[in-house]
Design a protein around this motif. Structure first.
Motif, PDB file in Angstrom:
ATOM      1  N   UNK A   8       0.834  -1.178   0.000  1.00 41.95           N
ATOM      2  CA  UNK A   8       0.000   0.000   0.000  1.00 41.95           C
ATOM      3  C   UNK A   8       0.880   1.244   0.000  1.00 41.95           C
ATOM      4  N   UNK A   9       0.714   2.053  -0.975  1.00 45.54           N
ATOM      5  CA  UNK A   9       1.508   3.267  -1.036  1.00 45.54           C
ATOM      6  C   UNK A   9       0.948   4.312  -0.080  1.00 45.54           C
ATOM      7  N   UNK A  10       1.844   5.127   0.445  1.00 46.65           N
ATOM      8  CA  UNK A  10       1.429   6.188   1.352  1.00 46.65           C
ATOM      9  C   UNK A  10       1.196   5.733   2.778  1.00 46.65           C
ATOM     10  N   UNK A  11       1.242   4.418   3.024  1.00 46.96           N
ATOM     11  CA  UNK A  11       1.024   3.891   4.369  1.00 46.96           C
ATOM     12  C   UNK A  11       2.322   3.970   5.172  1.00 46.96           C
ATOM     13  N   UNK A  12       2.226   4.452   6.405  1.00 46.50           N
ATOM     14  CA  UNK A  12       3.385   4.532   7.274  1.00 46.50           C
ATOM     15  C   UNK A  12       3.744   3.129   7.740  1.00 46.50           C
ATOM     16  N   UNK A  13       4.995   2.761   7.567  1.00 46.25           N
ATOM     17  CA  UNK A  13       5.447   1.421   7.934  1.00 46.25           C
ATOM     18  C   UNK A  13       6.541   1.515   8.980  1.00 46.25           C
ATOM     19  N   UNK A  14       6.148   1.676  10.233  1.00 48.34           N
ATOM     20  CA  UNK A  14       7.106   1.731  11.316  1.00 48.34           C
ATOM     21  C   UNK A  14       7.125   3.073  12.024  1.00 48.34           C
ATOM     22  N   UNK A  15       8.076   3.212  12.929  1.00 53.48           N
ATOM     23  CA  UNK A  15       8.286   4.426  13.714  1.00 53.48           C
ATOM     24  C   UNK A  15       9.784   4.711  13.758  1.00 53.48           C
ATOM     25  N   UNK A  16      10.141   5.893  14.228  1.00 53.36           N
ATOM     26  CA  UNK A  16      11.549   6.267  14.270  1.00 53.36           C
ATOM     27  C   UNK A  16      12.157   6.236  15.673  1.00 53.36           C
ATOM     28  N   UNK A  17      11.337   5.987  16.708  1.00 61.02           N
ATOM     29  CA  UNK A  17      11.832   6.035  18.082  1.00 61.02           C
ATOM     30  C   UNK A  17      11.162   4.918  18.880  1.00 61.02           C
ATOM     31  N   UNK A  18      11.967   4.026  19.440  1.00 54.54           N
ATOM     32  CA  UNK A  18      11.464   2.850  20.152  1.00 54.54           C
ATOM     33  C   UNK A  18      12.167   2.708  21.505  1.00 54.54           C
ATOM     34  N   UNK A  19      11.445   2.133  22.479  1.00 53.37           N
ATOM     35  CA  UNK A  19      11.996   1.886  23.819  1.00 53.37           C
ATOM     36  C   UNK A  19      11.776   0.418  24.198  1.00 53.37           C
ATOM     37  N   UNK A  20      12.810  -0.183  24.776  1.00 61.38           N
ATOM     38  CA  UNK A  20      12.731  -1.523  25.375  1.00 61.38           C
ATOM     39  C   UNK A  20      13.174  -1.342  26.824  1.00 61.38           C
ATOM     40  N   UNK A  21      12.236  -1.320  27.781  1.00 60.22           N
ATOM     41  CA  UNK A  21      12.606  -0.964  29.150  1.00 60.22           C
ATOM     42  C   UNK A  21      13.307  -2.069  29.944  1.00 60.22           C
ATOM     43  N   UNK A  22      13.223  -3.328  29.515  1.00 58.95           N
ATOM     44  CA  UNK A  22      13.783  -4.420  30.322  1.00 58.95           C
ATOM     45  C   UNK A  22      14.824  -5.201  29.541  1.00 58.95           C
ATOM     46  N   UNK A  23      16.083  -4.831  29.708  1.00 59.04           N
ATOM     47  CA  UNK A  23      17.169  -5.584  29.105  1.00 59.04           C
ATOM     48  C   UNK A  23      17.993  -6.270  30.182  1.00 59.04           C
ATOM     49  N   UNK A  24      18.496  -7.453  29.872  1.00 56.59           N
ATOM     50  CA  UNK A  24      19.338  -8.194  30.811  1.00 56.59           C
ATOM     51  C   UNK A  24      20.002  -9.325  30.042  1.00 56.59           C
ATOM     52  N   UNK A  25      21.316  -9.259  29.894  1.00 55.03           N
ATOM     53  CA  UNK A  25      22.051 -10.325  29.217  1.00 55.03           C
ATOM     54  C   UNK A  25      22.412 -11.367  30.271  1.00 55.03           C
ATOM     55  N   UNK A  26      21.804 -12.561  30.230  1.00 56.02           N
ATOM     56  CA  UNK A  26      22.120 -13.575  31.234  1.00 56.02           C
ATOM     57  C   UNK A  26      23.614 -13.918  31.199  1.00 56.02           C
ATOM     58  N   UNK A  27      24.255 -13.948  32.381  1.00 57.73           N
ATOM     59  CA  UNK A  27      25.705 -14.162  32.429  1.00 57.73           C
ATOM     60  C   UNK A  27      26.131 -15.620  32.268  1.00 57.73           C
ATOM     61  N   UNK A  28      25.185 -16.534  32.353  1.00 54.79           N
ATOM     62  CA  UNK A  28      25.526 -17.951  32.295  1.00 54.79           C
ATOM     63  C   UNK A  28      24.644 -18.662  31.291  1.00 54.79           C
ATOM     64  N   UNK A  29      25.116 -19.803  30.838  1.00 57.14           N
ATOM     65  CA  UNK A  29      24.353 -20.663  29.944  1.00 57.14           C
ATOM     66  C   UNK A  29      24.559 -22.100  30.383  1.00 57.14           C
ATOM     67  N   UNK A  30      23.620 -22.950  30.024  1.00 53.45           N
ATOM     68  CA  UNK A  30      23.784 -24.374  30.276  1.00 53.45           C
ATOM     69  C   UNK A  30      23.528 -25.110  28.966  1.00 53.45           C
ATOM     70  N   UNK A  31      24.139 -26.248  28.813  1.00 51.09           N
ATOM     71  CA  UNK A  31      23.939 -26.998  27.582  1.00 51.09           C
ATOM     72  C   UNK A  31      24.630 -26.331  26.397  1.00 51.09           C
TER      73      UNK A  31
END
Length: 125
Positions: free
Chosen positions: A1-24
């Motif tokens: 569809x032409x003229x349709x807005x596809x997305x935004x320019x500013x986004x927030x992800x409030x909960x980030x956390x890189x787990x320090x350990x892995x198993x398997x």
């Protein structure tokens, strides 16, 4: 569809956390998925905000036209600084063209791994 807005320019992800350990064999990780439906390359800046330290701002990433990029947060780096593992943080994603942003975390700290995915919060709707 032409003229349709596809997305935004500013986004927030409030909960980030890189787990320090892995198993398997699966490595715990997080990814920001950026979908660029535009006909030009998106110049994206990612910033990380922390509870107890200064933010890590304006990490530049390009997402080519009509492409997607899955960005592992552990790979984001600016001036030799990275987002540390095991530390809570939030993510801001800004783009010069409208994009769509999704966030996923694979937590394999236990053999019963967990996968979580959610859309980021768009600020300019």
């Amino acid at each position: 569809m032409t003229g349709e807005k596809k997305g935004e320019t500013h986004w927030i992800i409030p909960d980030g956390f890189i787990p320090p350990e892995s198993s398997g064999t699966q490595t715990s990780h997080e990814s920001i998925c950026v979908l660029n439906l535009q006909e030009k390359t998106a110049n994206v800046n990612v910033s990380a905000y922390f509870e107890d330290r200064e933010p890590l701002k304006d990490i530049h990433v390009q997402v080519h036209r009509e492409r997607t990029s899955h960005i592992r947060t552990v790979s984001l780096e600016k001036d030799g600084q990275k987002i540390p593992e095991g530390v809570p943080y939030a993510i801001e994603v800004e783009s010069d063209v409208p994009v769509v942003v999704q966030y996923s975390r694979l937590d394999s700290t236990q053999p019963e791994l967990a996968l979580m995915s959610t859309m980021a919060y768009p600020l300019n709707i």
